[in-house]
Every structure is written in structure tokens, then in C-alpha cells.
Design an enzyme around this catalytic site. Structure first.
Site, PDB file in Angstrom:
ATOM      1  N   THR A  94     177.919 108.952 143.330  1.00 50.23           N
ATOM      2  CA  THR A  94     178.203 109.715 144.547  1.00 50.23           C
ATOM      3  C   THR A  94     176.942 109.921 145.387  1.00 50.23           C
ATOM      4  O   THR A  94     176.984 109.854 146.629  1.00 50.23           O
ATOM      5  CB  THR A  94     178.824 111.080 144.189  1.00 50.23           C
ATOM      6  OG1 THR A  94     180.071 110.866 143.526  1.00 50.23           O
ATOM      7  CG2 THR A  94     179.055 111.932 145.437  1.00 50.23           C
TER       8      THR A  94
ATOM      9  N   ASN B 115     184.118 105.881 144.251  1.00 49.74           N
ATOM     10  CA  ASN B 115     184.637 105.114 143.120  1.00 49.74           C
ATOM     11  C   ASN B 115     185.169 103.734 143.484  1.00 49.74           C
ATOM     12  O   ASN B 115     185.447 102.929 142.586  1.00 49.74           O
ATOM     13  CB  ASN B 115     185.731 105.913 142.413  1.00 49.74           C
ATOM     14  CG  ASN B 115     185.237 107.270 141.964  1.00 49.74           C
ATOM     15  OD1 ASN B 115     184.029 107.505 141.910  1.00 49.74           O
ATOM     16  ND2 ASN B 115     186.157 108.170 141.650  1.00 49.74           N
TER      17      ASN B 115
ATOM     18  N   THR C 159     159.753  71.863 111.714  1.00 52.55           N
ATOM     19  CA  THR C 159     160.848  72.766 111.370  1.00 52.55           C
ATOM     20  C   THR C 159     160.308  73.786 110.374  1.00 52.55           C
ATOM     21  O   THR C 159     159.556  73.443 109.463  1.00 52.55           O
ATOM     22  CB  THR C 159     162.032  72.008 110.734  1.00 52.55           C
ATOM     23  OG1 THR C 159     161.573  71.300 109.575  1.00 52.55           O
ATOM     24  CG2 THR C 159     162.628  71.006 111.723  1.00 52.55           C
TER      25      THR C 159
ATOM     26  N   SER D 262     139.179  88.429 126.129  1.00 48.79           N
ATOM     27  CA  SER D 262     138.705  89.463 125.212  1.00 48.79           C
ATOM     28  C   SER D 262     137.536  90.212 125.810  1.00 48.79           C
ATOM     29  O   SER D 262     136.711  89.641 126.514  1.00 48.79           O
ATOM     30  CB  SER D 262     138.296  88.843 123.874  1.00 48.79           C
ATOM     31  OG  SER D 262     137.721  89.815 123.025  1.00 48.79           O
TER      32      SER D 262
END
Length: 487
Positions: free
Chosen positions: A114, A155, A200, A332
Site C-alpha cells: 500500500t 492489491n 573428476t 595481499s
């Protein structure tokens, strides 16, 4: 009020005008185009810090909904020419990109949207009042509720604007995804002759090319591009505009729904259609759940790809180091010379955020009760946020990383030649028992597979050379008639 300003407003230091609503009077900043209900929401909801103006296409969609509603009400004779024209001119200003800074309500809010709807109504009314030559806040001449919100409820207007805003922003997401797919495909072509080891479970597997690896990245993302292109518009195009409060259409003309949706579709150039069951469409959030799930799937794929890029570029001396990512910044504060894969790392974090957005949205969709889901503001926030983040992340990944990747071709080949996994290519010719024995011996001794095969004279050199041709190790082929030197 701009995005960078604090949401609460100190009325003691600025010129104000007095406005009244159900709860009483408040002083609204004189220069503000929003009104009292927007101000209450600004003062109530100090949550995400993200105002609705953060998503311009959502703001444009809200304006389009209001313009279509005014056009329908005018055509049906419920809104006079002067007010309708003022609303249409005001909304066009917003559609053209003006006054977006006046949409100040936090994306997370109570009230099922709203506050967002009233923010739009008040801004449009006050722009319209100036067009009519009246002062801001003189709502007797053009009223936020009576005129701008005529035949509407939050709504139906709010969820319609969410769907339309997503459709308006959808092409930008698709463009970024398509360009990223193309970037991976180009790298696939560039690296088509770079032989490397496939892996894998992080262990050596069998040879492949770096080009095949990058083409696979392109193709897995192309799957998502296809789904998002084909499935999203039909998913979002059904709107409940005209349903008003709960889908019954109370306070709207019987002809309003069809006319308003037709005008909105024409104005937005989107394939919008009226929902068949307005009560169902008012409470159901299923389309957003599906769309968010598709965005999550894309995020998961992007994160997996970025994990791979970080692994493949790891080292450079003590890692895999098959590819070089473009150096973007020192890595770093204590280790000189270190350069981190910051772009893939950032995309990973975006993916985590999108996955979290999907979970929050899913819970919000489940938490609706009866004829309305009051958690819709969170749903809107999270899905718009996911689109924004993914679009930016894909553009960054392409420009700052993928386009500049180079291959360490010689290093890739040395890893192939030294890998135990190379024995898999020899398995059809020397048998599983010999292959297992050679692999074990190579692993134990540190010697190469090919060196041991030659030493034991298991294959003649011509056969071995043919087997080891890159083209014969990276795709299906008929087995050669292998010849052992010992025969």
C-alpha cells in the site's frame, strides 16, 4: 529526497505544507511531490535502506499502470477530460525518467505494498496538480485516491506493476547472459587446440581440450538463456488489474478490466493479458517462485563456473595454472606479488546472495493467507534485486575476466604427458590389467605412463603415436588394431 539521504525527515529545518489523512495531520516538505501517506511510510520503515526508486523499471511500471487506468476510466466516462489528461501527462513524465527520486518508500514495508501504491498515487497527483496550475497538496482538484487510484486497489495495481517491471527489465538480463555465453564460446574457439587433462573428483581423468571446457560453460548458460527467453514472458504476462481488493472487481466498471489491460499492454509493448481467475491471481505468488527459481539456477551455474576458473588459474607456481585470469588488483597486504581471482570471487558472492533471495522469496510466497499475500513487498524486492545483481555480475565477469583469459598451452600439455590418467586412452589396446599395473607403477615410481609402455614394449610406436593424437583422445572413435612389439 534522494537515495543517499536519511529516510526520516527533519521538518524543523525545511518549508512544509500540511496534509491530512485517516490518522490526522502531518507537515510534508513543500518541495516533495509525495504526500502524507508516503511520509508515514518513510518514517515507519527504516529497513533495507533501498527505496523503490532503486529499481527504475518498477517505477516506470507503476506509472504505466496508473496511465492505463486513467485512460480506461476516461473512456468509460468515470474520469473527466481535465483530470485524465493531467494524470496521463504526469505519468508520462515518470515513464520518461523524471521524478524517480520522489519514490522514497523502502522496498520492505508492511501493508502488502500500500505504501508503494500511495507513493505513486501522491507523486502523480502532485505532478498533475502543477500541470493543472494548482499547488501541491490541493487534492480537491486532483486526488491521489479518488482520481489517480480510481477503479484500483493496491492489491491489483501493485502486483501488476511488479510483473510489468520484471518484463521491462527482462531483456537487460537476457542481453547480459547472451553476451556472456558468446564470450565463453569465443574462448572455446580460441582454445580449441589446447590439450589438457580433464578432472573428476579433483583427480586426473582423461584428456580434453580447454576449448571443450569453455564451450561447455557457454552451452550450460545457453540452456538458461533459452528457458528465460521462452518461459518468463508467458509466466508474468497474466495480470490481475481490475480485480481491485480481492479479485471480485468491486468499485470497478464491468468493462474496466479488459480495457485497462489492453491499454497497459499497448503502452508497455508487453504481451499482457487479463487473469482468468482474478481471485486466484490476487493471492497466488507461484509465477514469482518459478521465476526466482530460474534465477537461482542461473546463479548456481555461474558460481560453479567461477569455482572452476579459480581452480584452473590456481598457483601460479604451486597450483593447476592452466589459464591466466586478467590481473585486476594486488591480492595481499602482506604477501608481495600475490594476485587473487577477485572477479570470480565476487560473482560467487553474488550467486550466494541470489540463492538467499530465492529462499526469502519462497518463504514469503508460502506465508500468504486467504485472499492476499501481504509479504509481496519482500517478493518484489528480492526478485528485482536478483535480476540487478545477476546482470551486473555477468557484465563484470565478461568484461573484467573472461575476455582477457589466456591459456598456458605448454603447461597444459606437460600435465597431460605426466598424468596417470593418460593410461585410460591406452586401456582398449593393452587391457585393463596392464593399464592398472602401469598406472600403479607410474604412480609409485614417478615415471611417465608412456615411458613405461615403451619400456615394456606393450605397443608399437606407430600405434602409440596414433592413439596419442589429440583428435583421437577427445572424441569417440573406432579402436585401432593395436600391435604389441612383444608379439
Amino acid at each position: 529526497m534522494t537515495i543517499s539521504q536519511k529516510p526520516s525527515i527533519d521538518m524543523a529545518t525545511i518549508s512544509t505544507r500540511k496534509e491530512r489523512d485517516l490518522l490526522g495531520e502531518l507537515n510534508v516538505p513543500s518541495e516533495a511531490y509525495y504526500g502524507i501517506q508516503t511520509l508515514r511510510a518513510v518514517n515507519n520503515f527504516h529497513l533495507s535502506g533501498i527505496p523503490i526508486s532503486h529499481y527504475p523499471r518498477f517505477v516506470i511500471a507503476l506509472a504505466m499502470v496508473k496511465q492505463a487506468a486513467a485512460g480506461a476510466n476516461k473512456k468509460l466516462g468515470h474520469l473527466d477530460e481535465g483530470r485524465a489528461k493531467a494524470i496521463q501527462e504526469a505519468t508520462q513524465q515518470i515513464i520518461d525518467g523524471n521524478y524517480h527520486e520522489q519514490f522514497v518508500v523502502d522496498m520492505i514495508q508492511g501493508g502488502a505494498g500500500t505504501s508503494t501504491n500511495m507513493n505513486a498515487n501522491e507523486v502523480i497527483a502532485n505532478i498533475g496538480l502543477e500541470i493543472l496550475g494548482e499547488e501541491k497538496g490541493s487534492y480537491q482538484h486532483l486526488h491521489p485516491n479518488n482520481d489517480v487510484n480510481m477503479s484500483q486497489s493496491t492489491n491489483d495495481a501493485y502486483p501488476t506493476a511488479i510483473r510489468l517491471g520484471l518484463l521491462l527489465g527482462h531483456d537487460v538480463l537476457l542481453d547480459s547472459l547472451e553476451q556472456l555465453c558468446t564470450a565463453f564460446s569465443k574462448k572455446g574457439d580460441e582454445f580449441k587446440d589446447v590439450l589438457k587433462m580433464g578432472r573428476t573428483q579433483l583427480q586426473d581423468a582423461v584428456p580434453m581440450t580447454l576449448g571443450q571446457e569453455f564451450c561447455a560453460y557457454s552451452n550450460t548458460l545457453l540452456e538458461d538463456l533459452g528457458h528465460l527467453t521462452k518461459q518468463v514472458p508467458p509466466l508474468l504476462c497474466e495480470v490481475n488489474l481490475g480485480g481491485t481488493a480481492i479479485g471480485t472487481g468491486i468499485n470497478a466498471d464491468p468493462d474496466y478490466q479488459m480495457l485497462a489491460v489492453e491499454l497497459l499492454a499497448r503502452l508497455s509493448n508487453q504481451p499482457l493479458v487479463p487473469a482468468a481467475d482474478l481471485i486466484e491471481a490476487t493471492s497466488d505468488m507461484g509465477a514469482f517462485v518459478l521465476f526466482s527459481g530460474m534465477l537461482k539456477r542461473l546463479a548456481v551455474k555461474l558460481s560453479k563456473i567461477c569455482n572452476d576458473l579459480r581452480l584452473l588459474s590456481s598457483g601460479p607456481r604451486a597450483g593447476i595454472n592452466e589459464i591466466n585470469l586478467p590481473p585486476r588488483q594486488p591480492g595481499s597486504s602482506i604477501m608481495p606479488g600475490k594476485v587473487n581471482p577477485v572477479i570470480p570471487e565476487a560473482v560467487n558472492q553474488v550467486a550466494f546472495e541470489v540463492i538467499g533471495n530465492d529462499l526469502a522469496l519462497t518463504i514469503a510466497a508460502e506465508s500468504g493467507q486467504l485472499q492476499l499475500n501481504v509479504m509481496e513487498p519482500l517478493i518484489a524486492y528480492k526478485i528485482f534485486d536478483s535480476i540487478r545483481l545477476l546482470t551486473r555480475a555477468m557484465d563484470m565477469l565478461r568484461k573484467q575476466c573472461i575476455d582477457g583469459i589466456t591459456a598456458n598451452k605448454e603447461h597444459c600439455m606437460s600435465l597431460v604427458e605426466g598424468s596417470i590418467g593418460l593410461v585410460t586412452a591406452l586401456n582398449p589396446y593393452i587391457g585393463y590389467e596392464n593399464s592398472t599395473r602401469i598406472a600403479k607403477l607410474a604412480l609409485k615410481s614417478g615415471r611417465g605412463v608412456l615411458e613405461l609402455v615403451r619400456e615394456e614394449r606393450l605397443l608399437d610406436e606407430d600405434t602409440l603415436s596414433e592413439i596419442l593424437l589429440p583428435k583421437n583422445m577427445i572424441s569417440p572413435r573406432q579402436s585401432l588394431q593395436a600391435t604389441s612389439i612383444n608379439k
